[in-house]
Write a protein that holds these residues in place. Structure first.
Motif, mmCIF file in Angstrom:
data_model
loop_
_atom_site.group_PDB
_atom_site.id
_atom_site.type_symbol
_atom_site.label_atom_id
_atom_site.label_comp_id
_atom_site.label_asym_id
_atom_site.label_seq_id
_atom_site.Cartn_x
_atom_site.Cartn_y
_atom_site.Cartn_z
ATOM 1 N N MET A 67 0.811 -1.187 0.000
ATOM 2 C CA MET A 67 0.000 0.000 0.000
ATOM 3 C C MET A 67 0.861 1.261 0.000
ATOM 4 N N ILE A 68 1.922 1.224 0.766
ATOM 5 C CA ILE A 68 2.806 2.387 0.804
ATOM 6 C C ILE A 68 3.555 2.538 -0.519
ATOM 7 N N LEU A 69 3.797 1.410 -1.202
ATOM 8 C CA LEU A 69 4.492 1.458 -2.482
ATOM 9 C C LEU A 69 3.693 2.258 -3.508
ATOM 10 N N ARG A 70 2.377 2.114 -3.482
ATOM 11 C CA ARG A 70 1.536 2.876 -4.419
ATOM 12 C C ARG A 70 1.654 4.370 -4.160
ATOM 13 N N ARG A 71 1.684 4.749 -2.888
ATOM 14 C CA ARG A 71 1.821 6.174 -2.568
ATOM 15 C C ARG A 71 3.201 6.699 -2.957
ATOM 16 N N VAL A 72 4.215 5.881 -2.790
ATOM 17 C CA VAL A 72 5.568 6.285 -3.180
ATOM 18 C C VAL A 72 5.636 6.461 -4.699
ATOM 19 N N MET A 73 5.007 5.552 -5.436
ATOM 20 C CA MET A 73 4.983 5.665 -6.898
ATOM 21 C C MET A 73 4.283 6.954 -7.320
ATOM 22 N N VAL A 74 3.139 7.260 -6.700
ATOM 23 C CA VAL A 74 2.416 8.501 -7.014
ATOM 24 C C VAL A 74 3.289 9.703 -6.696
ATOM 25 N N PHE A 75 3.957 9.673 -5.560
ATOM 26 C CA PHE A 75 4.835 10.772 -5.175
ATOM 27 C C PHE A 75 5.962 10.968 -6.193
ATOM 28 N N LEU A 76 6.608 9.886 -6.609
ATOM 29 C CA LEU A 76 7.708 9.988 -7.580
ATOM 30 C C LEU A 76 7.237 10.548 -8.916
ATOM 31 N N VAL A 77 6.097 10.069 -9.400
ATOM 32 C CA VAL A 77 5.578 10.557 -10.675
ATOM 33 C C VAL A 77 5.246 12.046 -10.582
ATOM 34 N N CYS A 78 4.632 12.441 -9.484
ATOM 35 C CA CYS A 78 4.266 13.856 -9.339
ATOM 36 C C CYS A 78 5.499 14.746 -9.207
ATOM 37 N N ILE A 79 6.537 14.265 -8.549
ATOM 38 C CA ILE A 79 7.773 15.039 -8.449
ATOM 39 C C ILE A 79 8.434 15.165 -9.832
ATOM 40 N N LEU A 80 8.411 14.090 -10.614
ATOM 41 C CA LEU A 80 8.947 14.156 -11.977
ATOM 42 C C LEU A 80 8.185 15.177 -12.816
ATOM 43 N N LEU A 81 6.862 15.176 -12.690
ATOM 44 C CA LEU A 81 6.059 16.133 -13.460
ATOM 45 C C LEU A 81 6.289 17.560 -12.979
ATOM 46 N N ALA A 82 6.401 17.736 -11.675
ATOM 47 C CA ALA A 82 6.678 19.078 -11.155
ATOM 48 C C ALA A 82 8.041 19.573 -11.637
ATOM 49 N N ALA A 83 9.032 18.691 -11.666
ATOM 50 C CA ALA A 83 10.354 19.089 -12.161
ATOM 51 C C ALA A 83 10.305 19.421 -13.647
ATOM 52 N N HIS A 84 9.488 18.687 -14.399
ATOM 53 C CA HIS A 84 9.338 18.969 -15.823
ATOM 54 C C HIS A 84 8.804 20.385 -16.036
ATOM 55 N N PHE A 85 7.785 20.752 -15.273
ATOM 56 C CA PHE A 85 7.212 22.086 -15.446
ATOM 57 C C PHE A 85 8.065 23.171 -14.808
ATOM 58 N N LEU A 86 8.852 22.822 -13.794
ATOM 59 C CA LEU A 86 9.764 23.797 -13.202
ATOM 60 C C LEU A 86 10.829 24.220 -14.207
ATOM 61 N N ARG A 87 11.236 23.295 -15.042
ATOM 62 C CA ARG A 87 12.227 23.599 -16.077
ATOM 63 C C ARG A 87 11.727 24.669 -17.029
ATOM 64 N N TYR A 88 10.421 24.675 -17.273
ATOM 65 C CA TYR A 88 9.833 25.670 -18.180
ATOM 66 C C TYR A 88 9.298 26.886 -17.444
ATOM 67 N N GLY A 89 9.438 26.936 -16.130
ATOM 68 C CA GLY A 89 9.052 28.109 -15.361
ATOM 69 C C GLY A 89 7.567 28.217 -15.074
ATOM 70 N N ASN A 90 6.819 27.127 -15.186
ATOM 71 C CA ASN A 90 5.387 27.152 -14.940
ATOM 72 C C ASN A 90 5.123 26.804 -13.474
ATOM 73 N N THR A 91 5.135 27.825 -12.613
ATOM 74 C CA THR A 91 5.032 27.586 -11.177
ATOM 75 C C THR A 91 3.650 27.111 -10.751
ATOM 76 N N LEU A 92 2.608 27.458 -11.493
ATOM 77 C CA LEU A 92 1.269 26.997 -11.143
ATOM 78 C C LEU A 92 1.172 25.472 -11.255
ATOM 79 N N LEU A 93 1.649 24.925 -12.371
ATOM 80 C CA LEU A 93 1.607 23.474 -12.535
ATOM 81 C C LEU A 93 2.594 22.769 -11.604
ATOM 82 N N VAL A 94 3.683 23.436 -11.265
ATOM 83 C CA VAL A 94 4.606 22.871 -10.277
ATOM 84 C C VAL A 94 3.869 22.709 -8.948
#
Length: 110
Positions: free
Chosen positions: A1-28
């Motif tokens: 169960m915790i593994l699913r939350r860790v996976m969600v956390f990792l994916v969301c951090i990857l997406l936030a980093a993707h948008f941080l690279r382009y300067g989109n702070t709202l999506l970050v």
């Protein structure tokens, strides 16, 4: 169960980093707070989380991969390794979205 939350956390951090690279702070901010939905027992919040993750896999990573591949091919730069990495990221995001459906059962208190 915790593994699913860790996976969600990792994916969301990857997406936030993707948008941080382009300067989109709202999506970050949105993707930084999105893992909090995995802590709720509300099935609609889990559906929203799943929808965001599925859209991210095919609506964000796929177009990014196509654009970067076209750019690298036009500039005669190596592109195959980038395609493989982004494919793995896209598949990991889709698998995480698929497994996120079980979060509503794991969050319920009986």
């Amino acid at each position: 169960m915790i593994l699913r939350r860790v996976m969600v956390f990792l994916v969301c951090i990857l997406l936030a980093a993707h948008f941080l690279r382009y300067g989109n702070t709202l999506l970050v901010a949105v993707f930084a707070l999105l893992p909090l939905l995995s802590l709720t027992t509300n099935k609609y919040a889990i559906y929203l989380l799943q929808t965001c993750l599925f859209f991210s896999a095919f609506g964000i990573w796929l177009p990014t991969m196509v654009y970067l591949t076209q750019y690298r091919m036009a500039m005669a730069e190596p592109w195959l390794q980038m395609v493989l990495i982004l494919t793995v990221v896209m598949v990991f995001t889709a698998i995480t979205a698929w497994y996120a459906k079980d979060l509503k059962e794991t969050n319920s208190v009986e």
